[in-house]
Design an enzyme around this catalytic site. Structure first.
Site, PDB file in Angstrom:
ATOM      1  N   LYS A  19       6.435   5.756   4.270  1.00 30.78           N
ATOM      2  CA  LYS A  19       7.693   5.571   4.962  1.00 30.78           C
ATOM      3  C   LYS A  19       8.691   4.806   4.086  1.00 30.78           C
ATOM      4  CE  LYS A  19       5.162   4.864   9.244  1.00 30.78           C
ATOM      5  NZ  LYS A  19       4.769   3.803  10.210  1.00 30.78           N
ATOM      6  N   ASP A  70       9.630   3.848  -3.031  1.00 29.76           N
ATOM      7  CA  ASP A  70      10.288   2.567  -2.777  1.00 29.76           C
ATOM      8  C   ASP A  70       9.955   1.576  -3.894  1.00 29.76           C
ATOM      9  OD1 ASP A  70       7.601   2.417  -2.036  1.00 29.76           O
ATOM     10  OD2 ASP A  70       7.972   1.427  -0.110  1.00 29.76           O
ATOM     11  N   ASP A  85       3.943  -0.790  -7.758  1.00 31.88           N
ATOM     12  CA  ASP A  85       3.350  -2.121  -7.884  1.00 31.88           C
ATOM     13  C   ASP A  85       2.136  -2.006  -8.814  1.00 31.88           C
ATOM     14  OD1 ASP A  85       2.344  -4.667  -7.404  1.00 31.88           O
ATOM     15  OD2 ASP A  85       2.115  -4.427  -5.265  1.00 31.88           O
ATOM     16  N   ARG A 123      11.798  -2.920   8.013  1.00 28.48           N
ATOM     17  CA  ARG A 123      12.309  -1.770   7.245  1.00 28.48           C
ATOM     18  C   ARG A 123      13.806  -1.582   7.440  1.00 28.48           C
ATOM     19  NH1 ARG A 123       7.799   1.144   5.408  1.00 28.48           N
ATOM     20  NH2 ARG A 123       6.018   1.223   6.830  1.00 28.48           N
TER      21      ARG A 123
HETATM   22  P1  IMP Z   1       0.878   0.445  -5.547  1.00 36.28           P
HETATM   23  O1  IMP Z   1      -0.138   1.510  -5.243  1.00 36.28           O
HETATM   24  O2  IMP Z   1       0.225  -0.906  -5.683  1.00 36.28           O
HETATM   25  O3  IMP Z   1       1.763   0.767  -6.719  1.00 36.28           O
HETATM   26  O4  IMP Z   1       1.795   0.276  -4.282  1.00 36.28           O
HETATM   27  C1  IMP Z   1       2.586   1.265  -3.841  1.00 36.28           C
HETATM   28  C2  IMP Z   1       3.019   1.082  -2.400  1.00 36.28           C
HETATM   29  O5  IMP Z   1       2.666  -0.187  -1.831  1.00 36.28           O
HETATM   30  C3  IMP Z   1       4.527   1.132  -2.322  1.00 36.28           C
HETATM   31  O6  IMP Z   1       4.987   2.445  -2.249  1.00 36.28           O
HETATM   32  C4  IMP Z   1       4.810   0.318  -1.088  1.00 36.28           C
HETATM   33  O7  IMP Z   1       4.774   1.133   0.057  1.00 36.28           O
HETATM   34  C5  IMP Z   1       3.709  -0.723  -1.060  1.00 36.28           C
HETATM   35  N1  IMP Z   1       4.173  -1.997  -1.654  1.00 36.28           N
HETATM   36  C6  IMP Z   1       3.893  -2.504  -2.872  1.00 36.28           C
HETATM   37  N2  IMP Z   1       4.509  -3.679  -3.088  1.00 36.28           N
HETATM   38  C7  IMP Z   1       5.220  -3.933  -1.962  1.00 36.28           C
HETATM   39  C8  IMP Z   1       6.107  -5.009  -1.565  1.00 36.28           C
HETATM   40  O8  IMP Z   1       6.398  -5.985  -2.279  1.00 36.28           O
HETATM   41  N3  IMP Z   1       6.626  -4.890  -0.309  1.00 36.28           N
HETATM   42  C9  IMP Z   1       6.371  -3.845   0.520  1.00 36.28           C
HETATM   43  N4  IMP Z   1       5.573  -2.826   0.185  1.00 36.28           N
HETATM   44  C10 IMP Z   1       4.999  -2.867  -1.046  1.00 36.28           C
HETATM   45 MG    MG Z   2       5.695   3.673  -0.943  1.00 36.78          MG
END
Ligand code: IMP
Ligand code: MG
Length: 194
Positions: free
Chosen positions: A54, A111, A114, A176
Site C-alpha cells: 500500500k 515507497d 530499506d 498513511r
Molecule cells: P525492505 O524489504 O526492508 O527494503 O522494506 C521494504 C518495505 O518495508 C517498504 O516498501 C515499506 O513498505 C516498509 N518500510 C521500510 N522502512 C519503512 C519505514 O521507515 N517506514 C514505513 N515503512 C517502511
Molecule cells: Mg512498500
C-alpha cells in the site's frame, strides 16, 4: 467549505510526530523532477507503471501526473513487515498484477527501499515474466540499511535509519494519510511492542 488558503497543514502540531523530515512542498517538487527525469529516460516508449501497495499509493498518484508519456498503471500488493517496524525478510504477494508484463517497459514504484529484500524479491519475480525492461522508482532510499544489493534507478530522497511515516508510509497501518513524511514519537512504538 474547504479553505483555499492551505498555508498551515497538520505537520505543525500532529501529536504523534516527533519531527517532520520531508514537507509537502519538497515532496511535490521532487515528484515533478522525477517525473521529468523518467519522461526523458523513456522518451518514445510506453510505460507500464507497477505501483507497490500500500505504501506507494500516494507517491505514485503524484508521480504519474508528472510523467509525460503514454502509460498504463497496474497494482501489486505485498506484505513484508506484518505490523512491526522490522523487515521479516519474507515477502507475501497479497495481490498480483492484472496485466501481463511480457515485452513491456516496466517501472516499479516503491515507497521506500530499506533492507532491499522486498524489492529484490519483486524484481526476480517480474524478471521471470520477461519484460522488455525493468526499473524502480522509490520515493525514499535507506541506503545504510541495505542487506542485499539491488538496483534503484530513480530515487526521491536518501534518508537516515529512522522509521518514517506519512505520505503513504504506515506504522501499524496508520499515518498513511499525513501529507508529509515524519518520525514518530518513541512513546508510540513503546505502546506497540513487537
Ligand atoms: P525492505 O524489504 O526492508 O527494503 O522494506 C521494504 C518495505 O518495508 C517498504 O516498501 C515499506 O513498505 C516498509 N518500510 C521500510 N522502512 C519503512 C519505514 O521507515 N517506514 C514505513 N515503512 C517502511
Ligand atoms: Mg512498500
Amino acid at each position: 467549505m474547504p479553505k483555499t488558503n492551505a498555508a498551515s497543514h497538520p505537520s505543525e502540531g500532529h501529536p504523534d510526530i516527533a519531527k517532520v523530515t520531508i514537507g509537502p512542498k519538497e515532496l511535490t517538487a521532487r515528484c515533478k523532477k522525477l517525473g521529468a527525469q523518467i519522461s526523458s529516460a523513456y522518451q518514445g516508449r510506453e510505460l507500464m507503471v507497477v505501483v507497490v501497495l500500500k505504501g506507494a499509493f500516494m507517491f505514485a498518484s503524484d508521480l504519474v501526473r508528472h510523467i509525460d508519456l503514454p502509460l498504463q498503471v497496474d497494482f501489486m500488493a505485498v506484505s513484508s513487515y506484518g505490523d512491526s517496524t522490522k523487515s521479516s525478510g519474507t515477502v507475501r504477494i497479497l495481490k498480483d498484477l492484472q496485466k501481463d508484463v511480457l515485452g513491456k517497459d516496466v517501472l516499479m514504484v516503491e515507497d521506500i527501499v530499506d533492507t532491499g529484500l522486498t524489492l529484490a524479491y519483486l524484481r526476480q519475480m517480474l524478471l521471470g515474466r520477461h519484460p522488455r525492461s525493468l526499473a524502480t522508482c522509490s520515493l525514499l532510499n535507506k541506503g545504510v540499511c541495505r542487506k542485499v544489493e539491488v538496483p534503484v534507478e530513480f530515487i526521491g530522497f536518501e534518508v537516515a535509519n529512522e522509521f518514517l511515516v506519512g505520505y503513504g508510509l504506515d506504522f501499524t497501518q496508520r499515518y498513511r494519510n499525513l501529507p508529509f513524511i515524519g518520525v514518530l514519537r518513541p512513546e508510540i512504538y513503546q505502546q506497540h511492542p513487537e
